[in-house]
Design an enzyme around this catalytic site. Structure first.
Site: not given
Lengths: 459, 544
Positions: B95, B195
């Site tokens: 990422r 999340h």
């Protein structure tokens, strides 16, 4: 330092893998399935598996990688993924119109024990599989083996579902391709054409994972082994499996199913493995090896001889997969280099046997396969006594930078350099490509780091 | 007055056209996730619902959202993936969360990935023992301050209790903060569930652990939902240094464990990615009295607006002046760069499908280039990310959301301290239009007649490109080469195609240059060989 916590001091690790030299089965199955023309791979598990595998393959090949997912929810994890897969099959045939869907499992669907035979037969009963189309599958639990195992399982599934023996045998040699690049396969196909041998290569990634940019997106690119050819493999007179860990299983299954004898060879990397490949092809196809190939070989030997001074005795560390590490290590030894450290996360007795043989004259060499045979281990060995060259996938760049050693990218994934799917490492020409990369690696490094008065302009 | 580009394209027929290829049930469901926008009367969009099996989706899983997105960027916590090798492998460095440990002796585990590499025997007999051994080995080798354990799919199914293991190991190693996440990939419908699980974990295990934050400046903020992709957080940190305001915690780009532990000492939370971090913002408010406001550092104008918001919030004239000096200083180069790029980019069109906030934020940058956003959508957004938080009370909680633990948070007994009174907040809203604890969503900022598509499928992407021929298409790596094969340049907004930073003023300049480069790139004009350039082929030149 990027890997600032890595020290030479080893502990007896039993549980913690650090920077693995492997990944999990399904990505290998997905990759292999792309080598069948008109095939849509399908990941039977959570969305993340499919997303991760598509991303990894996209970064590596810089090509579109298409695959479906069963998009498991918590409910399907509890009650089974049957409804998800049946719906997925219906959805994919309707929208994406593949010839065949190649389903592979994941740790999730394997842990809950989904029975794919039953689910696919339900999809057929429910009319979700259009006339003339097919759903095949293989089991690829991520907690067994590695990405290489998944590749092997998918290739074996092609045999199981497609290969058919008819009374009419054909003068054709099957080539079961181990995990390699489309460039490597293109070179192997060229060699077989030079030999004028009739072959069926499977899976075939050429014109799939090196497709031209022409303004047209093709969900199913022009390349790939056709299903018709795949069926005909059962009538071929012999199979050459290239790479023990990724093709032997398929070869055995084809022999059992269609009585096609086989021989498992190394992927033809380096001149010795290429020699064996050509000789075996010559023997089984009953064709001579033409002078032009002897000349190609001679050119490679010439290049090595010209470079010999820089190669002799150089210590090399490698990581990757058994099927490429074995011939690559042999190639290095055949150029008088010293492969001293080799790791692969893929467990393989065959790897151990072959490496023992190949490295018998290099007593300092260490190699390891399977659990804990990771890049942390490799780096610790390098910390204990340095090397002149590192060969492996993109993740090796951290070690190469920290230790200031030349680095050749080889294996999967290579996410930070283009071209590996264009330039072969197989055959004599591929060998020359490798020698050039190694020489460039050494000499560029030397030219940047040597004393000013030592900068030379000739070899 | 002539028609605008968007009116001319008339994308209202898209839904009808695109769902033709779908089985009827799929068509019915997908139609609810594709809407024509009207900012004056925002239509409802179906989002945060399951992807239909077999649909080729952009989405990932809960593990990716928890480990990959929220916890991954912190450099001094050892993140152990408990599961087979794949999940740890794929979330390793992919990422581009940059990090900078200032001194060589400081911990930085970002270049490493750690896994228990579960084998079949662990699946059959349980993996808790192996996990414990792995934790002991990690401590022996690295002596970290913290260890986080992330569960992959089989972990939940075989009944390994990572939280129990974490508690036991914490007793064995009292100096190390060890905590687990039940973020199995199958929970929830996308990364978004991850999340939420990560936010809960941050609150339970880290936030509030350390009261000893030493301020360098009078004022201090948190920057939440900023992951330092391509160095975005670095340029934001630099800006705050220059205006003289501390960033206590960035969650979680370029962060450390200590930042999480001291986040509750800040005065104000700025929320970048609303989707991935709004739970923490809320909890900091409820527990400690720290108000939050939506911020955006993507786009020079947006950055200036966010900085001014900080000045207005603290109401300190010296700070306000410093902020204006920085803005004025930065805008010289920004304006020059924008003017240069705009000659190539004005009037071009763009579509973007990314994230839970990026598809919103990047519209600012493109509009600074004179480019028009035709279509946008999120991969894992919820209705509030599209329509604004006002719809939250009306969102029906389905079975998939109910799986995710909802933690109830109360004002901290000793440390709850509202940084601003209700009256002060009301005055700030009145005077400067600062919306506290509020996000108006993406659709509010998109033009009438634009399209909004949630959880875009591969088929829909192909159709969009074919029907409306954007000049630039933005999404992620899985979409990149599909779009480019169609002859349309593709800009990745997850990893920036190894570019960036794109945040703040310096980042805006980088972005202008990169988009100018795309607009000026000539290679797509060379897709046909000269001998293929027949007139008859013209009609099917770019799209088949």
């Amino acid at each position: 330092m990027l890997l600032r916590h890595t020290t030479a001091k080893e502990i007896d690790r039993k549980a913690l893998t650090i920077n693995p030299a492997k990944t999990c089965q399904p990505v290998g199955a997905m990759y292999a399935a792309l080598g069948i023309h008109g095939c849509l791979p399908h990941s039977h598990g959570s969305q993340g598996c499919c997303s991760y595998h598509r991303s990894a393959l996209s970064r590596h090949f810089r090509e579109p990688i298409m695959a479906g997912t069963s998009s498991f929810s918590e409910g399907s994890s509890v009650f089974g993924g049957s409804a998800n897969l049946v719906q997925a099959i219906d959805t994919m045939f309707t929208i994406y119109k593949p010839e065949v869907i190649a389903v592979h499992t994941t740790c999730l669907s394997e842990t809950i024990g989904d029975d794919l035979t039953q689910i696919i037969s339900k999809a057929n009963d429910d009319g979700c599989v259009p006339e003339g189309k097919q759903v095949i599958y293989c089991n690829t639990p991520s907690y067994v083996g590695t990405h290489v195992t998944g590749y092997s399982n998918q290739v074996a599934a092609f045999i199981k579902f497609f290969s058919t023996a008819t009374p009419k045998k054909r003068n054709v040699i099957n080539i079961a391709a181990g995990w390699m690049e489309p460039s490597d396969q293109r070179e192997i196909k060229r060699l077989t054409q030079v030999m004028e041998a009739r072959t069926i290569l499977f899976p075939d990634f050429t014109d799939v994972l090196d497709a031209p940019l022409d303004g047209h997106y093709k969900m199913y690119p022009t390349g790939g082994t056709t299903i018709a050819d795949m069926k005909l493999t059962g009538d071929s007179k012999f199979t050459l499996g290239l790479g023990q860990s990724s093709t032997e299983d398929a070869c055995i299954k084809l022999e059992n199913k269609c009585k096609v004898k086989f021989e498992v060879l190394d992927i033809p990397i380096g001149f010795k493995a290429t020699d064996r490949f050509l000789m075996s092809l010559s023997r089984h196809a009953n064709l001579p090896i033409p002078q032009s190939l002897s000349d190609e070989r001679g050119r490679l030997i010439d290049l090595i001889s010209d470079s010999s001074k820089y190669l002799y005795g150089k210590r090399v560390a490698l990581f990757g997969d058994p099927d490429t590490l074995i011939p690559l290590t042999e190639f290095l030894v055949s150029m008088d280099m010293k492969p001293v450290y080799i790791v692969t996360g893929t467990p393989s007795k065959y790897f151990t046997e072959r490496m023992t043989e190949i490295l018998k004259d290099i007593p300092e060499a260490k190699f390891k396969s399977g659990e804990m045979a990771d890049m942390f281990q490799l780096h610790q060995w390098i910390k204990q006594e340095g090397v002149d060259l590192l060969i492996g996938n993109t993740y090796g760049k951290y070690i190469a930078r920290d230790e200031n050693i030349p680095f050749i990218r080889f294996g999967f994934p290579i996410a930070d350099r283009p071209g590996h799917n264009y330039f072969a490492k197989t055959g004599y020409d591929g060998g020359a490509n490798l020698v050039k990369q190694i020489m460039d690696g050494f000499l560029d490094h030397f030219d940047r780091t040597c004393l000013e008065e030592k900068v030379e302009w000739q070899l | 007055m002539g028609k605008t580009l968007i009116e001319e394209l008339d994308m209202s027929k898209f839904t009808e056209e695109v769902i033709k290829a779908y089985p009827s049930k799929v068509a019915k469901k997908r139609a609810k996730s594709i809407v024509v926008n009207d900012p004056d009367s925002i239509p409802q969009i179906q989002s945060n619902v399951r992807t239909i099996p077999g649909i080729i989706t952009q989405r990932g899983c809960t593990y990716a959202g928890c480990k990959g997105v929220v916890l991954g960027p912190t450099r001094d916590i050892i993140n152990i993936t408990h599961g087979p090798i794949g999940c740890g492998f794929y979330s390793w460095l992919t990422r581009r969360n940059q990090t900078r440990a200032d001194k060589p002796e400081m911990d930085n585990f970002i270049p490493y990935t750690f896994s228990t590499d579960m084998q079949d025997s662990n699946i059959v007999f349980g993996g808790e023992e192996k996990l414990k051994v792995a934790i002991r080995e990690a401590i022996e080798l690295f002596n970290p301050k913290g260890i986080a354990i992330f569960s992959t799919c089989p972990v939940g199914l075989i009944g390994d209790d990572v939280h129990r293991v974490a508690r036991q190991m914490k007793e064995e190693f009292p100096g190390v903060n060890i905590f687990g996440f039940s973020c199995e990939g199958y929970r929830g419908v996308s990364q978004s569930a991850g999340h939420h699980i990560a936010n809960n974990g941050l609150y339970k295990h880290l936030i509030g652990n350390n009261d000893n934050y030493v301020r360098k400046n009078k004022y201090a903020v948190n920057v939440l939902g900023e992951y330092n992709i391509g160095g975005d957080a670095f340029v934001i940190e630099d800006l705050f240094e220059r205006i003289g305001v501390d960033i206590v915690a960035t969650m979680s780009g370029n962060s450390t464990l200590e930042q999480f532990e001291t986040a509750h000492t800040a005065d104000f939370s700025l929320v970048m990615c609303h989707r991935s971090i709004n739970y923490v913002a809320e909890m900091l408010e409820t527990s400690f009295g720290i108000p939050w406001a939506k911020a955006n550092f993507i786009g020079a104008e947006a950055t200036a607006k966010t900085l001014r918001k900080v000045g207005q919030y603290f109401g300190d004239q010296e700070l306000i002046d410093r902020i204006e000096v920085v803005i004025a200083d930065e805008m010289i180069a920004v304006t020059a760069a924008a003017e240069k790029a705009k000659t190539k980019t004005t009037g071009k069109t763009v579509m973007m499908f990314v994230g839970g906030s990026r598809a919103h934020h990047y519209q600012e940058l493109f509009s600074e280039l004179g480019m028009e956003t035709l279509v946008a959508g999120y991969e894992f957004g919820h209705r509030d990310d599209y329509e604004g938080r006002r719809v939250i009370p009306t969102i029906k909680i389905d079975a998939d959301s109910r799986n995710i633990e909802e933690i109830t948070v109360y004002p901290d007994a000793t440390r709850y301290n509202p940084r601003k009174s209700e009256e002060e907040l009301a005055q700030l809203k009145e005077a400067f239009d600062i919306e506290f604890n509020e996000y108006k969503g993406m659709m509010n900022d998109m033009k009438k007649g634009t399209l909004v598509v949630d959880d875009l499928s591969h088929h829909e992407m192909e159709k969009l490109v074919e029907m409306y021929k954007p000049d630039v298409f933005c999404a992620g790596i899985k979409e990149k080469y599909v779009v480019q094969k169609m002859g349309i340049p593709m800009k990745q907004l997850h990893n920036y195609d190894n570019g960036g930073p794109y945040a703040a003023f310096a980042g805006a300049i980088n972005f202008y240059k990169d988009i100018e480069m795309i607009a000026c790139s000539t290679i797509f004009k060379q897709m046909k060989a000269p001998w293929e350039m027949e007139e008859v082929l013209e009609a099917e030149y770019v799209f088949n």
